[in-house]
Design an enzyme around this catalytic site. Sequence first.
Site, PDB file in Angstrom:
ATOM      1  N   GLY A  58       0.820  -1.213   0.000  1.00  0.00           N
ATOM      2  CA  GLY A  58       0.000   0.000   0.000  1.00  0.00           C
ATOM      3  C   GLY A  58       0.847   1.253   0.000  1.00  0.00           C
ATOM      4  O   GLY A  58       0.323   2.358   0.154  1.00  0.00           O
ATOM      5  N   GLU A  62       3.667  -7.078  -0.544  1.00  0.00           N
ATOM      6  CA  GLU A  62       2.811  -7.162  -1.739  1.00  0.00           C
ATOM      7  C   GLU A  62       2.610  -5.802  -2.411  1.00  0.00           C
ATOM      8  O   GLU A  62       1.468  -5.348  -2.537  1.00  0.00           O
ATOM      9  CB  GLU A  62       1.420  -7.690  -1.353  1.00  0.00           C
ATOM     10  N   PRO A  63       3.670  -5.156  -2.848  1.00  0.00           N
ATOM     11  CA  PRO A  63       3.465  -3.852  -3.489  1.00  0.00           C
ATOM     12  C   PRO A  63       2.824  -3.993  -4.863  1.00  0.00           C
ATOM     13  O   PRO A  63       3.137  -4.911  -5.617  1.00  0.00           O
ATOM     14  CB  PRO A  63       4.888  -3.303  -3.617  1.00  0.00           C
ATOM     15  N   GLY A  64       1.914  -3.106  -5.167  1.00  0.00           N
ATOM     16  CA  GLY A  64       1.325  -3.039  -6.503  1.00  0.00           C
ATOM     17  C   GLY A  64       1.640  -1.675  -7.089  1.00  0.00           C
ATOM     18  O   GLY A  64       2.485  -1.522  -7.962  1.00  0.00           O
ATOM     19  N   ARG A  65       0.978  -0.675  -6.519  1.00  0.00           N
ATOM     20  CA  ARG A  65       1.110   0.686  -7.035  1.00  0.00           C
ATOM     21  C   ARG A  65       2.583   1.124  -7.185  1.00  0.00           C
ATOM     22  O   ARG A  65       2.967   1.680  -8.209  1.00  0.00           O
ATOM     23  CB  ARG A  65       0.410   1.659  -6.076  1.00  0.00           C
ATOM     24  N   ARG A  91      -9.488   6.755 -11.918  1.00  0.00           N
ATOM     25  CA  ARG A  91      -9.036   7.189 -10.591  1.00  0.00           C
ATOM     26  C   ARG A  91      -9.505   8.598 -10.215  1.00  0.00           C
ATOM     27  O   ARG A  91      -9.975   8.802  -9.097  1.00  0.00           O
ATOM     28  CB  ARG A  91      -7.523   7.056 -10.446  1.00  0.00           C
ATOM     29  N   CYS A 136     -20.279  10.696 -21.433  1.00  0.00           N
ATOM     30  CA  CYS A 136     -21.505  11.430 -21.162  1.00  0.00           C
ATOM     31  C   CYS A 136     -21.818  11.447 -19.673  1.00  0.00           C
ATOM     32  O   CYS A 136     -22.806  10.876 -19.226  1.00  0.00           O
ATOM     33  CB  CYS A 136     -22.631  10.768 -21.954  1.00  0.00           C
ATOM     34  N   GLU A 137     -20.918  12.040 -18.881  1.00  0.00           N
ATOM     35  CA  GLU A 137     -21.087  12.133 -17.428  1.00  0.00           C
ATOM     36  C   GLU A 137     -20.367  13.396 -16.990  1.00  0.00           C
ATOM     37  O   GLU A 137     -19.215  13.631 -17.400  1.00  0.00           O
ATOM     38  CB  GLU A 137     -20.367  10.970 -16.705  1.00  0.00           C
ATOM     39  N   TYR A 149      -3.748   0.824 -11.409  1.00  0.00           N
ATOM     40  CA  TYR A 149      -5.190   1.033 -11.357  1.00  0.00           C
ATOM     41  C   TYR A 149      -5.632   1.970 -12.480  1.00  0.00           C
ATOM     42  O   TYR A 149      -6.545   2.778 -12.311  1.00  0.00           O
ATOM     43  CB  TYR A 149      -5.614   1.526  -9.952  1.00  0.00           C
TER      44      TYR A 149
HETATM   45  C1  LIG Z   1      -4.347  -4.196  -3.649  1.00  0.00           C
HETATM   46  C2  LIG Z   1      -3.584  -5.071  -2.762  1.00  0.00           C
HETATM   47  C3  LIG Z   1      -2.203  -4.922  -2.647  1.00  0.00           C
HETATM   48  C4  LIG Z   1      -1.418  -3.829  -3.321  1.00  0.00           C
HETATM   49  O1  LIG Z   1      -1.741  -2.544  -2.886  1.00  0.00           O
HETATM   50  P1  LIG Z   1      -0.902  -1.309  -3.451  1.00  0.00           P
HETATM   51  O2  LIG Z   1      -1.513  -0.135  -2.801  1.00  0.00           O
HETATM   52  O3  LIG Z   1      -1.103  -1.291  -4.922  1.00  0.00           O
HETATM   53  O4  LIG Z   1       0.524  -1.502  -3.070  1.00  0.00           O
HETATM   54  C5  LIG Z   1      -1.525  -5.829  -1.849  1.00  0.00           C
HETATM   55  N1  LIG Z   1      -2.168  -6.816  -1.198  1.00  0.00           N
HETATM   56  C6  LIG Z   1      -3.504  -6.984  -1.278  1.00  0.00           C
HETATM   57  C7  LIG Z   1      -4.141  -8.091  -0.548  1.00  0.00           C
HETATM   58  C8  LIG Z   1      -4.254  -6.117  -2.061  1.00  0.00           C
HETATM   59  O5  LIG Z   1      -5.566  -6.268  -2.135  1.00  0.00           O
END
Ligand SMILES: *Cc1c(COP(=O)(O)O)cnc(C)c1O
Length: 426
Positions: A240, A281-284, A319, A350-351, A379
């Site tokens: 996160g 678990e980084p995504g962003r 977003r 159209c919003e 995202y």
């Molecule tokens: C979305 C999510 C992440 C990644 O979150 P980021 O804000 O993108 O780093 C990690 N673990 C779980 C379980 C998630 O749902």
Amino acid sequence: MFTIKNHLEVENNHLIIGGADITELANQYGTPLYVTNESRVVENFKAYRKAFPDADIYYAAKANGSFAILRMLARQGAGADVFSYGELYMALLAGIPREKLLFNGNSKTDYELQTAVELGVRVSVDSRDELHTLSEIVQKAGKEVEVAFRVNPDVSTKTHPKISTGLRTSKFGIPSEEVVSIYREASGLPGILPCGIHCHIGSQILDTAPFHEAAQKMMDLVEKVTTLGINLKFVDMGSGLGIPYKKDERAPTPKDHADAILPIFEERTKALGISPKLILEPGRYIVADTTILLTRVNTVKRAAKNFVGVDAGFNLLIRPAMYDSYHYAVVANKAASPPEDTYTIVGPICETGDILAHDRELPHIEKGDLIALLDAGAYGFSMSSQYNGRPRCAEVLVKDGVADVIRSAEDVGELMAKQKLPARLM
Ligand SMILES: *Cc1c(COP(=O)(O)O)cnc(C)c1O
């Protein structure tokens, strides 16, 4: 040549990404267009790995599920946090080994649980009810499954309420006070092998205090679970970590994230005499700043505001509409020109909520100009839709000035692809 934000450069008044001139990409591939800098994905992944040298990094596939990106990360040794059968399928196909996957989700279907069991993928269990379902599934299949439990550590993150997942009232996870009893129950259920613990407290977190607080609460639970005689093989702290969307915003780095949790993790595991693997678990953080959404100006209108109508809307980048997010905007063919006016960049949907950027000071804008919305890699495409009869755009991947299409643009055929007419309407 100068740098405008992170890896993005400006040369001859044009925005450059991964060595490629944006205006040339627009001419070659058309707009709207998602453009990703391959090297930046790898750099971001390596930054996380360097900050957590002994941990496993499970990329959160939902942030950007492009197959090329999954493949790149697989080759860097990433695991993945998957949240659906689709993400599981794609991650395996990309070459991420099954033992580096965690199947997450608060509402998995029986089919999804069966698939995880068949494939030998670990499951993060989100409720007692799901634990019972999973136990029945493994017994029927005559198999075993390694599980973690997703804990709701009740930590406030000061992020947007729609992306705060660790609050007591969030739909995710098992309340802390139930955690011990659920491990106790799980260790008595046939086929269930409790071996991990998991949390994820939210997204776009710009302060490390909540990570620290969550880590403390998690390690308290690790201690209690260990005392039950359960041998935890992994502790998954989620991620996160936020990124600076605004130009002068400050955000913690992976190193700051590590400083907030590693000392507690190391001290507490040592005191307990256990050595679970740490998982993040980084995504962003891995993908957000790697990618721009490139869009062309259709029309400029002077009304209550100076509206710039572009060819991408919330169908491609939701977003701003969904989370009030800010994306830095650059006029990509006038990237070094001084600001001359205040513009609000709006999409073609159209919003009234289809606004990509509010009141920005930008160079003089006219029809045909190119607007780049930065930090659109997380995202962005992954949340896109065909709303308003709009086929999704292409994605290209750039490396050392060379661009490759990693997803072709949809056309109107895709709008019709799965639709059928009952005979009476023929
Ligand atoms: C979305 C999510 C992440 C990644 O979150 P980021 O804000 O993108 O780093 C990690 N673990 C779980 C379980 C998630 O749902």
